[in-house]
Design an enzyme around this catalytic site. Structure first.
Site, PDB file in Angstrom:
ATOM      1  N   ASP B  46       0.903  -1.688  -0.336  1.00 18.12           N
ATOM      2  CA  ASP B  46      -0.238  -0.425  -0.230  1.00 18.12           C
ATOM      3  C   ASP B  46       1.050   1.312   0.163  1.00 18.12           C
ATOM      4  OD1 ASP B  46       0.891  -0.172   2.326  1.00 18.12           O
ATOM      5  OD2 ASP B  46      -0.810   0.040   3.340  1.00 18.12           O
ATOM      6  N   TYR B 171      -2.615   0.778  13.995  1.00 17.34           N
ATOM      7  CA  TYR B 171      -1.054   2.139  14.553  1.00 17.34           C
ATOM      8  C   TYR B 171      -1.587   2.920  15.076  1.00 17.34           C
ATOM      9  CZ  TYR B 171       0.858  -0.450  10.860  1.00 17.34           C
ATOM     10  OH  TYR B 171       1.818  -0.949   9.524  1.00 17.34           O
ATOM     11  N   LYS B 204      -2.267  -6.863  12.900  1.00 16.31           N
ATOM     12  CA  LYS B 204      -1.826  -6.130  12.157  1.00 16.31           C
ATOM     13  C   LYS B 204      -0.764  -5.056  13.371  1.00 16.31           C
ATOM     14  CE  LYS B 204       1.435  -3.565   8.473  1.00 16.31           C
ATOM     15  NZ  LYS B 204       1.343  -2.384   7.374  1.00 16.31           N
ATOM     16  N   SER B 252       4.494  -5.832  11.723  1.00 17.68           N
ATOM     17  CA  SER B 252       5.163  -5.233  10.895  1.00 17.68           C
ATOM     18  C   SER B 252       7.054  -5.259  10.314  1.00 17.68           C
ATOM     19  CB  SER B 252       4.601  -3.639  10.069  1.00 17.68           C
ATOM     20  OG  SER B 252       4.998  -2.715  11.478  1.00 17.68           O
TER      21      SER B 252
END
Lengths: 306, 306, 306, 306, 306
Positions: B46, B171, B204, B252
């Protein structure tokens, strides 16, 4: 299970609700060790969202596991278990039928800078997960209060049509309110009244202090000589503010305190005619055996045995 | 393909999901060289959206072509490939059935001045493109966090009903958080917990540092002596924060670093019980042969062979 | 009409689209004097909205009449005609089948103080008016960019399901961008990439200059020695940024310039592998015969005859 | 029950409404001691929401119970009872058919800092609860006025289609208005006009003073020599502003005043041709017997007997 | 009634509309004393909303009654009558079929502090009330202009599908515009153009002055020597800006002026090729006989008899 006369009387107050919703209220009121008494103790576990996992569960690490809370609610003989989507999803099948569940459909977190919550669950989620009710927090006083009220209005209409019960956490915050005012007698009664007016079946408020916050309200309390000098009287006034006792009102346990402090507060709720307790951190942050012992004592207090 | 006992055990944690969603989770967990092990490595692309095409693909120009990434994921034996709408549309037919795909349904870009993302894909898009899951980024802490959470709630309900899996990029950014705080141990665990509570199947997060950001959380970590001194312990804590390991968590790769740095981080993830890696720039910005060699080594680490 | 191999190859890049959308793309690619070559010239007339009628049409008053533009597009043998709702409504029946039309579904105006556009048309409008595509402008960088992207996402999903093509005008503006930056090489490539990622079939960007705007991008262009020294190389880079040439990209003509300036720019687009031009004011603000002569020359350039 | 000629004449003014809505208007106009006279007295109890429970009900504690108000409206022979969702839900079954009810579908509270209200009920709620009408407050002048008008527009369309009547509380507040201006003659007439234009069947405004607030309006009142010197003349002017008497207009009682003050105001409403009163606090804050005596006297005034 | 050639020619310009919409346009164009001429005079009565009832109706008190205006439009032989929801509801049945009606579906008021309007009616309302068209105001230049354009886009699509006509009041306000600029030649032409582009069938603008407001436009008017020196030329230019005369454009009467002033303006509209007038306050604020005499004279001017 034969519904008791006491519970039938409570259910009769919900005179506009369909049989589906009444059955779900009955499920909660007839479940666990207080089943049939008209009293209830609910286990709420939304602190993972509100305060984060370590602050919530590190004091008692088995509580990181969603199954822990289902099992605790079952073993302690509680009336219901309330939690956000993920927590319910993670145990709904293993504990299907074991304890009534309440899907908390909005949540905030300690990274938030605004006095609002995100909607994090739906009526459809509650139905597919076999829940008996949805739970929703409003912050009367917050600049988001009207939006939150409109959200619960919409969710509530949908829930009632689907035969679910509606539990409203009514926590005044923000706007003109001082910190002390959030638990003031007048504000707490007002919070209960607004939840009732919004159509809640079960209302959750904090136990009020004897502080009076709003000027015009204070004048009335003083003129009408409303006695707010002890917890039982304040609880009785909250019940009065909840359609003169026609609505179920449960009181949160608040921040951790010592056991005697907890038990005394419970006695005040009981003696004031409160419907029961919804008690989270004080429960799952203790070792399991201690929590079970404490809950046993609380249930005994509501049973009039302690 | 016979689903392994290890994967069956993982799937059992998703006890509220329908067979469609479980089948899609199984597709990802049974695919590629790590298929059946319970570990997974996902290729996410992305960065064209987030950082722009030249910053993303100029170091390895064949990567400008959407087919490049499908082929890389296939040839490296990865578990799944995640990308925004256009990237998937451009290869979905050529690579139908060749690798499970995850449609990233929101995106930001480096021209943005707000900590938010645009919704750029839908559940219907995921279905028509044969994807196994949708992917969505939340920014806990941002002033848009509640809105983002409400978006994923709605998309997630729709995806689950359609038998898709849901991957949440959690995030933390903005609000009270310092830059260092975005990867702090407490904040990372909180981010994983919130994704789990929102109903994510796969979470994630970034690999956490030993920094502790929030004052009240820091006090708990210190009082409860939670060991955050090495990566494996921090990963184990993130897994604990993810319903005590009941949810798949992938980490990640972050900014480019040297190979040894990458491999050591992967070993930390493996030893801490993390589910695997989701590794983009470190992969597609290298020449194809180097990327394949690196991915081979990463897979071997997860297989316990390196 | 037999679809050419060249066009078939282009259509093959739209591998996720349904036959309806491919047929509409084919209609545009097979229409007019460039039909079948893979090149296209589109006439866009949205300046009445963007700049007002007198600024747009007073230099050539017959252009006040919506029929004028349909007729011009037909007589010049252009590939398609794009305009807002009212303009298409006013001629859709008289010119049904005479030239493929693109309904521009959002518009701004010179009275606006915000970098946004109003949605002024719908997919249903495009269908009832016999259009082959919808057109939509995004302003990457603007504070409204996410909202605009979400609007085109929704319209695009609807359009694709209805067998229409989607044309995205990607015009970076606002936010961190300088005026010069709006047509910078890096920003223009990024704009094309974002339109492609949003699922556009045809992308419209401005011809880029050799300016590099974003610091991190500039570093990459310099490190990777990306040659941006002439128009053909810059166009080739834009095509690379558009899924390595898998998407049709047309370039706007911009403000009025002399004919040689226009023709040289067209040659740069042609030599860089650009798909074609979308050229409005330079066309309809000239007397009809001059415009036809200019378009004839442009078409010849794309045919390699000039 | 035979509808009187007087009521038939009033109903004839609602010439665009369906028989369902006319029947509900007839139910209200034919109910109670004023049934058939074209006059009406409505009991509204929304002060628990607006001012809080203690300020509303402590002066007369039986009023904490929702059943109290239903019974009071029945025993006093009033035309209708209006209240928010929870209040109606709590007695709708016990008092089904005993008195027409109006569901107040938006509410504010004294913790609010914005001049807006939350939507707290729906047309579906009104239907399931057997109500004859919905009630809605607008604040002309407030920065939220357009939003509130759009809300009632939508609810009103839905209500009319379902055969319900629509009651609009039109209370100018905020914007350019002074406190005195909220009840000014010109502003009150304007408020009634806007409610009528929005399609209200029954309009609730405050009794106007002789103050003139808006400069341009003041000039007209003076030029046209509109007599606003006594209450009857002001009421007559409000009726004129309400489609020349084609709409039912009821006047609120306002803050507590002495009985003679109330009765004189009622005579002014009657003599000015007002449709009646909607009187809350002055009613339920008195002991029940006093309230019944007062309402008896008010009804006699409207009957021309006092 | 046989549709005249003149009207058939006008209807032919609406080439994308369905027979339902064309029939409603024909109803307006064939009605009243100007029926069949291609000219029209419309009575709009929205001043009760915009300015308040006393400012609107006190100069001629019978006008407080909604029936007054229907009757006036009928007796004067006007083409149509336009008003907000309540006004139409109050007479739609009594005057069914007597005169075509236009439901004004948005409204502002003089208490407003923002340059916006509230949506106060719907396409369904227009249909149930037997209206021929909906009317909608946009404020090009206002910070709400995009939102208003999106509202009329949506209402317009719905209206057209239901066979209604769409009338747009295009009143530039706010943003960069000076007060004088609101009626400037360039701005008025731009306003008409935007309404046409938004798909309006009938456009209402104010008669332009010879002022030129926008710098870039001014330069074009001067360079192209557009003659704006008298009303007929300015009207002709507005018609040119309205798709070269393909759209019906009616001009408002504006603030009260003397009869000769009005008649001269009407002659300018007629001589410039304008479609007609929409004239409210100048009509209903005069005694009925004076108004009928004035309208008779206006109609004669449009008939070329005065």
């Amino acid at each position: 299970m034969k519904v008791t006369q006491r519970v039938k009387k409570i259910l009769a107050n919900y005179e506009s609700d369909n049989p589906g919703t009444k059955a779900n209220l009955a499920r909660i009121l007839m479940h666990g060790r207080l089943g049939g008494t008209g009293r209830l103790v609910i286990l709420p576990v939304d602190q993972g969202f509100e305060h984060g996992p370590a602050r919530s569960f590190a004091p008692n690490p088995p509580a990181y596991d969603p199954h822990y809370h289902f099992q605790l609610a079952v073993d302690a003989g509680l009336s219901a278990y309330a939690a956000p989507l993920g927590m319910i999803e993670a145990g709904a099948d293993s504990f299907a039928g074991a304890v009534p569940t309440i899907l908390k459909v909005n949540s905030s977190n300690s990274l938030a800078t605004e006095k609002d919550q995100a909607i994090t669950g739906s009526v459809n989620d509650a139905l597919r997960l076999g829940c008996s009710a949805i739970g929703f927090t409003i912050y009367p006083g917050s600049e988001y209060q009207f939006q939150m009220m409109e959200e619960i209005r919409e969710l509530s209409e949908e829930a009632k049509a689907a035969g679910l019960a509606v539990v409203v956490w009514s926590y005044p915050r923000g706007g003109p309110l001082s910190k002390e005012g959030e638990t003031a007698m007048d504000v707490c009664g007002y919070a209960a009244q607004m939840a009732a007016l919004l159509g809640a079946h079960i209302i959750k408020v904090k136990p009020p202090t004897d502080h009076l916050e709003q000027k015009e309200a204070k004048a009335v309390y003083e003129k009408q000589k409303i006695d707010v000098s002890d917890m039982a009287k304040r609880i009785a006034h909250v019940m009065q503010c909840s359609f003169n006792g026609r609505r179920i009102v449960v009181f949160s346990g608040g921040a951790a305190k010592d056991l005697d402090g907890i038990y005394n507060e419970i006695r005040g709720i009981r003696d004031g005619g409160g419907s029961g307790s919804i008690i989270g951190r004080n429960t799952f942050q203790r070792p399991r055996e201690d929590a079970l012992a404490m809950l046993d004592q609380i249930i005994k207090i509501y049973q009039g045995k302690a």
